[in-house]
Structure formats: structure tokens, C-alpha cells
Motif scaffolding. Sequence first.
Motif, PDB file in Angstrom:
ATOM      1  N   GLU A 103     -21.390  -6.304 -14.018  1.00 29.22           N
ATOM      2  CA  GLU A 103     -21.380  -5.097 -14.946  1.00 29.22           C
ATOM      3  C   GLU A 103     -21.714  -5.118 -16.313  1.00 29.22           C
ATOM      4  OE1 GLU A 103     -18.512  -2.572 -12.203  1.00 29.22           O
ATOM      5  OE2 GLU A 103     -17.608  -3.488 -13.831  1.00 29.22           O
ATOM      6  N   ALA A 120     -15.320   1.630 -18.960  1.00 27.56           N
ATOM      7  CA  ALA A 120     -14.310   2.513 -18.760  1.00 27.56           C
ATOM      8  C   ALA A 120     -13.603   2.275 -17.270  1.00 27.56           C
ATOM      9  CB  ALA A 120     -14.491   4.065 -18.920  1.00 27.56           C
ATOM     10  N   ARG A 121     -12.221   2.245 -17.151  1.00 27.02           N
ATOM     11  CA  ARG A 121     -11.900   2.004 -15.887  1.00 27.02           C
ATOM     12  C   ARG A 121     -11.553   3.248 -14.733  1.00 27.02           C
ATOM     13  NH1 ARG A 121      -7.296  -1.507 -18.466  1.00 27.02           N
ATOM     14  NH2 ARG A 121      -7.737   0.175 -20.256  1.00 27.02           N
ATOM     15  N   ALA A 123     -13.651   5.860 -15.202  1.00 24.17           N
ATOM     16  CA  ALA A 123     -14.952   6.910 -15.161  1.00 24.17           C
ATOM     17  C   ALA A 123     -15.385   6.891 -13.783  1.00 24.17           C
ATOM     18  CB  ALA A 123     -15.841   6.448 -16.275  1.00 24.17           C
ATOM     19  N   GLY A 124     -14.675   7.319 -12.679  1.00 27.05           N
ATOM     20  CA  GLY A 124     -15.538   7.500 -11.340  1.00 27.05           C
ATOM     21  C   GLY A 124     -15.190   6.279 -10.280  1.00 27.05           C
ATOM     22  N   GLU A 125     -15.619   4.958 -11.149  1.00 26.26           N
ATOM     23  CA  GLU A 125     -15.816   3.850 -10.226  1.00 26.26           C
ATOM     24  C   GLU A 125     -14.366   3.244 -10.231  1.00 26.26           C
ATOM     25  OE1 GLU A 125     -18.921   1.401 -10.250  1.00 26.26           O
ATOM     26  OE2 GLU A 125     -20.578   2.962 -10.981  1.00 26.26           O
ATOM     27  N   THR A 154     -12.949   8.229 -21.576  1.00 26.03           N
ATOM     28  CA  THR A 154     -11.693   8.309 -20.792  1.00 26.03           C
ATOM     29  C   THR A 154     -10.855   7.132 -20.736  1.00 26.03           C
ATOM     30  OG1 THR A 154     -13.076   7.563 -18.954  1.00 26.03           O
ATOM     31  CG2 THR A 154     -12.731  10.006 -19.123  1.00 26.03           C
ATOM     32  N   ASP A 155     -11.276   6.118 -21.422  1.00 27.25           N
ATOM     33  CA  ASP A 155     -10.565   4.493 -21.031  1.00 27.25           C
ATOM     34  C   ASP A 155     -10.667   4.258 -22.556  1.00 27.25           C
ATOM     35  OD1 ASP A 155      -9.071   2.621 -20.541  1.00 27.25           O
ATOM     36  OD2 ASP A 155     -10.406   1.553 -19.275  1.00 27.25           O
ATOM     37  N   SER A 158      -9.790  -0.063 -22.867  1.00 28.04           N
ATOM     38  CA  SER A 158     -10.187  -0.948 -22.101  1.00 28.04           C
ATOM     39  C   SER A 158     -10.875  -2.220 -22.888  1.00 28.04           C
ATOM     40  CB  SER A 158     -11.581  -0.290 -21.491  1.00 28.04           C
ATOM     41  OG  SER A 158     -12.421  -1.478 -20.905  1.00 28.04           O
ATOM     42  N   GLN A 199     -19.385   5.285 -23.156  1.00 29.09           N
ATOM     43  CA  GLN A 199     -18.856   4.447 -22.148  1.00 29.09           C
ATOM     44  C   GLN A 199     -19.778   4.338 -20.553  1.00 29.09           C
ATOM     45  OE1 GLN A 199     -15.097   6.669 -21.223  1.00 29.09           O
ATOM     46  NE2 GLN A 199     -16.111   7.685 -19.558  1.00 29.09           N
ATOM     47  N   PRO A 201     -19.264   3.381 -16.492  1.00 30.03           N
ATOM     48  CA  PRO A 201     -18.021   3.197 -15.415  1.00 30.03           C
ATOM     49  C   PRO A 201     -18.023   1.788 -15.252  1.00 30.03           C
ATOM     50  CG  PRO A 201     -19.615   4.681 -14.394  1.00 30.03           C
ATOM     51  CD  PRO A 201     -20.124   4.374 -15.836  1.00 30.03           C
ATOM     52  N   HIS A 203     -15.509  -1.324 -12.789  1.00 24.78           N
ATOM     53  CA  HIS A 203     -14.313  -1.766 -11.752  1.00 24.78           C
ATOM     54  C   HIS A 203     -13.466  -2.697 -12.492  1.00 24.78           C
ATOM     55  CE1 HIS A 203     -17.739  -0.343  -9.257  1.00 24.78           C
ATOM     56  NE2 HIS A 203     -16.566  -0.038  -8.579  1.00 24.78           N
TER      57      HIS A 203
END
Lengths: 254, 120
Positions: A103, A120-121, A123-125, A154-155, A158, A199, A201, A203
Motif C-alpha cells: 500500500e 487511514a484505517r 476509510a472504507g477498507e 478519519t484516522d 495512523s 488520506q 484507505p 488495511h
Amino acid sequence: MSSESTGGRRALIVVPAWNEEEAVGDTVREIFAALPEADVLVVDDGSSDRTAQVARAAGAKVLELPINLGVGGAMRAGFRYAVRHDYDAAVQCDADGQHNPLEVKDLLAKLDEADIVIGARFAGEGDYQVRGPRKWAMKVLAFVLSRLAGTKLTDTTSGFKATGRRALPLFAENYPVEYLGDTIESLVIACRAGCKVVQVPAHMRERRAGTPSHSPWKASIYLFRAGFALLLALIRRWNVSVKAATPVVSEVSV
Amino acid sequence: MSLSAHIFAIVGSVIVLLGIIEMLRRRQLSEKYAVLWLVVGVLILVLTVFPGLLTWFSQVIGIQVPTNLMFFVAIVFLVGVSIHQSWELSRLEDETRRLAEDVAILRLEMDEKLKQKADG
């Protein structure tokens, strides 16, 4: 250097490691497999085990700090190395294998349109989840920092982050070394300096070694300290007028 | 306490609190000390605004003169702070020593490398 995996950039993957001899070797090898063109710099933060030797054996450059400086201090050393050696980008990657090196490409690609890219942890994924006080803290932080950055984040805590050319000298000088400073305060500094933060997304994976802490007491302390760190970051004055030309050593001839 | 003395005390503790906040803003104080001194600053302000609190609390724990309670707490606190500072200082001394050792070792290694290069 034509390099597909790093988007044509000279990229330095900075891996802060403190007593991570069990995980750091695999992490470094995995990064090289995913990003053959990147350089890997393991910052051994005063470990008492064989972290430095293991990392060196895996092919990484190793910065051995003689004393423990914490994640922020280790990252600042990494940023300073990146600036001195004229890298285009630095990406922070945890030694315990939580961050997926595949990633890193996404983060680097996004640097075209921003100065700092957060993996970001939420953001969807991924299926990273938190509860209780820790979640509230993260919500508040995300809200305040999104306002500051002028984009949805959102995160904000991170550790998985890519830093581009514009923000590198800023962080090499000012990267906060206090608890949580390397995440919260660093973003505030970047925003103050006019850097663009976005950001993508990401994992999170299981750690290779060690276990995360989840007691409610610790979570409450976390809430308090995160709030205080944010407050501190907001009221502090930063000298963000970074020298345009920071000293750069072109490979020392030794 | 007369009104003017009360106002004087309040102004004094507000100045102390503002001083701490300003030091924080200028990054002259790191986070771990900041929390400590902010708590102290707020406590002093609260006690000067409501002096009755001190009197009430000293009665509760059975101390006749309220100022004695304040002196006692202040002395215990200051002893604690100075012990903590000695501990920090010892740690810093140790860290500087280690840094000096590392610089010396690096200098030797660098010299040896340069010499090797000159010879080869």
C-alpha cells in the motif's frame, strides 16, 4: 532513476524499530519485495536486542540511535537523513508488520497532489475497529484536524504516512518527539505551514510480535493525553518558515 | 482577608498561570512538565479565589491553622519535585555520556577509514 513502484520518486521507507528483532527482518524483506526501487532505513531506537544486526542482514540501511528517543525522535532522525540525502519522499512504516508495504505505492502515488498522505484505517477498507474512550478520542481528533486541514481525515493517529518534498525539511526541523506528537501535533504543524494533507484507505494487519493494549483504564488515559496533545499543538507557536535550502550532503567521500 | 489583598492574590495567581501557558506556547516546557505545572497553577488560582476551601479542608482533616496545611502540602510537593529533577538530571548525564562515547568511537572509525583510503 526510472522506478515504477515508487512513481519515479527517490523514496525512503523509514522503519522506526525498538526491540523488534523478531519482526524487523521480515518487514524489511517484504518492503524490498513490494518496492524494489526504494531505500529502506531502519532507525534502531536504542534497542537492547539484535534489531540493528537483523535489519542490516535483511539489506536495510540502519541508523543506530545510542539512546532511546521514542517514535517521534526516531522519525525525526529518519527525516533528517532523507533531507540530507535529497530524497523526494519518506514513508513511515511500522517494524511490526502492521502496515502493508504494497500500500506504500498508493501513498506515494497520492503525493502528486498533496504534501502528506495518511494511510487511514477507517476509510472504507480493512476491518480495524476500536471502542470506548479511544474511539471518542479519535472522533474528536478527526473532526478538529479535518477542519484544520480543510479536507476529510478519519484516522489522524495512523503511523502509516508518506511525506513529500515540501514537508520533509519542515519535519526534519520540527517533528514532535512527545507522546502522540508524532501523529497529532505533526499534522497541526504541517497544516500551519500550508502543507496539503490527504488520506488514502489502508488495511492494518496483525502484528508479527507483541500484543496491543486494550484495557479501559489505558484507553481513558489515552483519551486524556490525546486531548491534551491536541490542545497543546493548537496553542503552541511553531516556526514554520523553513529554510528553502536545507543542508544537503552529496554523498560524503570517505 | 481584606478586599485589596484578595484582589492582589488573585492577580498574582492569574499571572503565574498565564506565565506557565506562555512558556508552553513558546515550547520552553515539554508536555510532561506542562501538565504538572498547569495543575499547580489552576490549584493556586482556585484556592485564592475561594479561600474558604482551604479553611474547610483543614477543618475536615483536623489542622487548626489553614496556612499550616498549605505549607505542609507545598513542602511535600517541592521535595517530590526536586527528587524527580535529580532523577531526570542523572538520566540526562548518563545519556550525554553515552553520546560523547559514541562520537569518540565514530571519530576513531572515521580516521581509520580515511587512513585506509590514503594508504590504499
